[in-house]
Write a protein that holds these residues in place. Structure first.
Motif, mmCIF file in Angstrom:
data_model
loop_
_atom_site.group_PDB
_atom_site.id
_atom_site.type_symbol
_atom_site.label_atom_id
_atom_site.label_comp_id
_atom_site.label_asym_id
_atom_site.label_seq_id
_atom_site.Cartn_x
_atom_site.Cartn_y
_atom_site.Cartn_z
ATOM 1 N N GLU A 1 11.551 3.560 7.149
ATOM 2 C CA GLU A 1 10.382 4.242 7.688
ATOM 3 C C GLU A 1 9.403 4.551 6.567
ATOM 4 O O GLU A 1 8.194 4.313 6.685
ATOM 5 C CB GLU A 1 10.780 5.537 8.399
ATOM 6 C CG GLU A 1 9.566 6.233 9.022
ATOM 7 C CD GLU A 1 9.834 7.669 9.437
ATOM 8 O OE1 GLU A 1 9.204 8.114 10.421
ATOM 9 O OE2 GLU A 1 10.642 8.349 8.790
ATOM 10 N N THR A 2 9.929 5.061 5.460
ATOM 11 C CA THR A 2 9.078 5.398 4.325
ATOM 12 C C THR A 2 8.390 4.162 3.768
ATOM 13 O O THR A 2 7.210 4.213 3.392
ATOM 14 C CB THR A 2 9.918 6.081 3.233
ATOM 15 O OG1 THR A 2 10.459 7.293 3.761
ATOM 16 C CG2 THR A 2 9.086 6.407 2.011
ATOM 17 N N ARG A 3 9.098 3.028 3.727
ATOM 18 C CA ARG A 3 8.485 1.811 3.183
ATOM 19 C C ARG A 3 7.359 1.310 4.088
ATOM 20 O O ARG A 3 6.318 0.856 3.600
ATOM 21 C CB ARG A 3 9.525 0.718 2.967
ATOM 22 C CG ARG A 3 8.978 -0.490 2.210
ATOM 23 C CD ARG A 3 10.058 -1.369 1.662
ATOM 24 N NE ARG A 3 10.871 -0.694 0.657
ATOM 25 C CZ ARG A 3 10.528 -0.555 -0.619
ATOM 26 N NH1 ARG A 3 9.341 -1.000 -1.042
ATOM 27 N NH2 ARG A 3 11.337 0.044 -1.467
ATOM 28 N N ILE A 4 7.556 1.380 5.380
ATOM 29 C CA ILE A 4 6.477 0.975 6.293
ATOM 30 C C ILE A 4 5.259 1.862 6.102
ATOM 31 O O ILE A 4 4.121 1.386 6.022
ATOM 32 C CB ILE A 4 6.968 1.006 7.752
ATOM 33 C CG1 ILE A 4 7.941 -0.157 8.002
ATOM 34 C CG2 ILE A 4 5.794 0.937 8.737
ATOM 35 C CD1 ILE A 4 8.626 -0.123 9.347
ATOM 36 N N TYR A 5 5.474 3.166 6.004
ATOM 37 C CA TYR A 5 4.346 4.082 5.806
ATOM 38 C C TYR A 5 3.686 3.861 4.445
ATOM 39 O O TYR A 5 2.461 3.994 4.307
ATOM 40 C CB TYR A 5 4.825 5.531 5.926
ATOM 41 C CG TYR A 5 5.311 5.914 7.309
ATOM 42 C CD1 TYR A 5 4.964 5.175 8.433
ATOM 43 C CD2 TYR A 5 6.119 7.029 7.490
ATOM 44 C CE1 TYR A 5 5.413 5.526 9.696
ATOM 45 C CE2 TYR A 5 6.567 7.395 8.756
ATOM 46 C CZ TYR A 5 6.214 6.641 9.848
ATOM 47 O OH TYR A 5 6.654 6.996 11.100
ATOM 48 N N PHE A 6 4.475 3.539 3.434
ATOM 49 C CA PHE A 6 3.929 3.217 2.113
ATOM 50 C C PHE A 6 3.025 1.993 2.210
ATOM 51 O O PHE A 6 1.905 1.978 1.685
ATOM 52 C CB PHE A 6 5.083 2.971 1.138
ATOM 53 C CG PHE A 6 4.681 2.362 -0.176
ATOM 54 C CD1 PHE A 6 3.942 3.084 -1.103
ATOM 55 C CD2 PHE A 6 5.042 1.056 -0.501
ATOM 56 C CE1 PHE A 6 3.577 2.522 -2.324
ATOM 57 C CE2 PHE A 6 4.699 0.486 -1.714
ATOM 58 C CZ PHE A 6 3.954 1.223 -2.629
#
Length: 469
Positions: free
Chosen positions: A106-111
């Protein structure tokens, strides 16, 4: 497996009311991180739909990968930065969070989204059951995140980066319908990766077909999805393929012809693979001697096995919700009969709980990292996530790559669908080139894996590709 709470900075705004449930927005806060014209052609996302999508200005996964105060602080700071329209700060904070824990999809997609900022982009969505099957949802998100990273690092889709919205359908048909309606009403979204369970994809598929929005499931295997409609596709082979591979192994590999079947009567997937296995066994000269509903109120694994004394094989057609009871069968069997099963058995819990009693179990999956048609994908996955990935990640990657290839040919909803169903369509995939049959199914085979002793899982047992006899 579901998260117990949202991120601390967000839970103060959590409202669970009938009105919010109806809009599919009860667990979200803040505003959409996408404003204005982000597709290069489409108008801005309607305000009424912004709450049902997360591009990074609110988090859906708490304790992503495990509790770590430093990771959570950086992620919260990134989310708050996006809420304040400060994309550079969000990029810095998301980057810091990923340095602390890189296995956080999730964090990588938002990044990735934050790096795009307000620049023109092509937009897709991924629909996952974060509340009902957290592990499975994260596995899907890893595939989408890896594909998004690869596409954007290569320059985007015809030099336009890919942005991804995440939605949580909670594994609930009513919620999923609301989610689908919101995605349909958001014009930027050119395709959807999802859903997870066959029951959810079936109930939302008609909406996507009627609205003309492509949905590609990397997980839903029910035979009912074949020829379901022109806008419903999947990168996972149907239960028809898996069941026949398992029946063939039973009849020819094990020389076993009498199976006792355990399934969940309430699950579309479970009923689908059960029926296909029974049909394949019958065509090969085998038979189903008895069936038991795992979720029956009076179900008892030992009693069921005592009633099926004529059986020489166990077939577990369990879905995620009935996995615990299927593992009771594994324990009660005490390795007396060989066990075969569908892809929902491919889970860490099977290795952890099944233990030595599960040794030798054979499961049909669409892809395994040690037998990947694309040798580069496993290497890239390990480099990105710091760990091995499974078939749900690989096929979510393939679904994302397929939609991106369709967008590259024509960045409209109708154009994407037309590209995907062309006979000469192909897209690069972890499980080989992605091609779709006229039925909407993927033109691909199945991989049988077996439980053997090993240390990769951390439980003393691993799934490994079954060696040919």
């Amino acid at each position: 497996m579901a998260g117990k709470s949202e991120l601390p900075v967000l839970i103060g705004a959590l409202l669970i009311t009938g009105g919010l449930v109806a809009t599919g927005a009860w667990w979200l806060t803040g505003r959409s991180a996408i404003k204005g014209d982000q597709s290069g052609n489409s108008p801005g996302i309607p305000a009424a739909n912004q709450l049902a999508l997360s591009f990074g200005d609110h988090a859906l996964v708490a304790n992503e990968g495990g509790p770590d105060p430093r990771f959570e602080q950086a992620k919260i700071a990134a989310v708050k930065a996006l809420q304040a329209d400060n994309a550079p700060e969000a990029v810095a904070q998301f980057s810091q969070a990923l340095q602390i824990r890189r296995n956080a999809p999730e964090t990588r997609i938002y990044f990735n989204n934050a790096r795009i900022g307000t620049a023109p982009s092509r937009t897709i969505a991924v629909a996952v059951p974060l509340q009902s099957d957290r592990n499975g949802a994260l596995e899907m998100l890893r595939g989408v995140a890896q594909a998004q990273s690869a596409i954007n690092q290569a320059g985007g889709i015809n030099n336009v980066p890919l942005k991804v919205a995440i939605v949580d359908d909670m594994g609930d048909p009513t919620v999923a319908v609301s989610i689908a309606q919101t995605l349909i009403q958001t014009p930027q979204i050119l395709g959807v990766v999802g859903h997870y369970a066959s029951d959810i994809t079936l109930v939302t598929g008609k909406l996507y077909n009627d609205a003309g929005l492509v949905v590609i499931s990397p997980v839903s295997t029910s035979v009912k999805l074949s020829n379901f409609g022109p806008y419903v596709l999947r990168t996972v082979p149907s239960d028809y393929i898996a069941a026949r591979a398992l029946a063939d192994y039973s009849l020819k590999g094990l020389k076993r012809q009498k199976a006792v079947v355990f399934f969940n009567r309430q699950s579309g997937y479970s009923n689908s693979i059960k029926a296909e296995f029974a049909s394949a066994m019958s065509l090969g000269g085998g038979t189903i001697v008895q069936e038991f509903d795992l979720m029956a109120a009076d179900f008892s694994a030992p009693q069921a096995l005592n009633q099926a004394l004529d059986a020489d094989l166990i077939f577990l057609a369990a879905n995620t919700g009935s996995l615990d009871r299927a593992l009771q069968v594994v324990q009660a069997n005490q390795k007396r009969l060989p066990i075969l099963g569908g892809d929902d058995l491919y889970a860490p819990k099977t290795l952890e709980v099944g233990g030595a009693q599960g040794a030798g179990m054979v499961v049909a999956v669409p892809w395994h990292i040690d037998a990947s048609p694309d040798p580069n994908f496993p290497t890239q996955a390990r480099q990105l996530w710091g760990a091995a990935v499974n078939w749900r990640t690989a096929l979510a990657y393939d679904a994302t790559q397929a939609i991106a290839a369709g967008i590259a040919q024509n960045p409209t909803r109708q154009g994407v669908q037309a590209a995907l169903v062309r006979r000469d369509f192909t897209a690069p995939g972890a499980a080989g080139s992605v091609r779709f049959l006229p039925s909407g199914d993927r033109n691909a085979g199945i991989q049988l894996v077996q439980v053997v002793q090993g240390q990769k899982s951390g439980f003393g047992w691993d799934f490994v590709p079954l060696k040919a006899p």
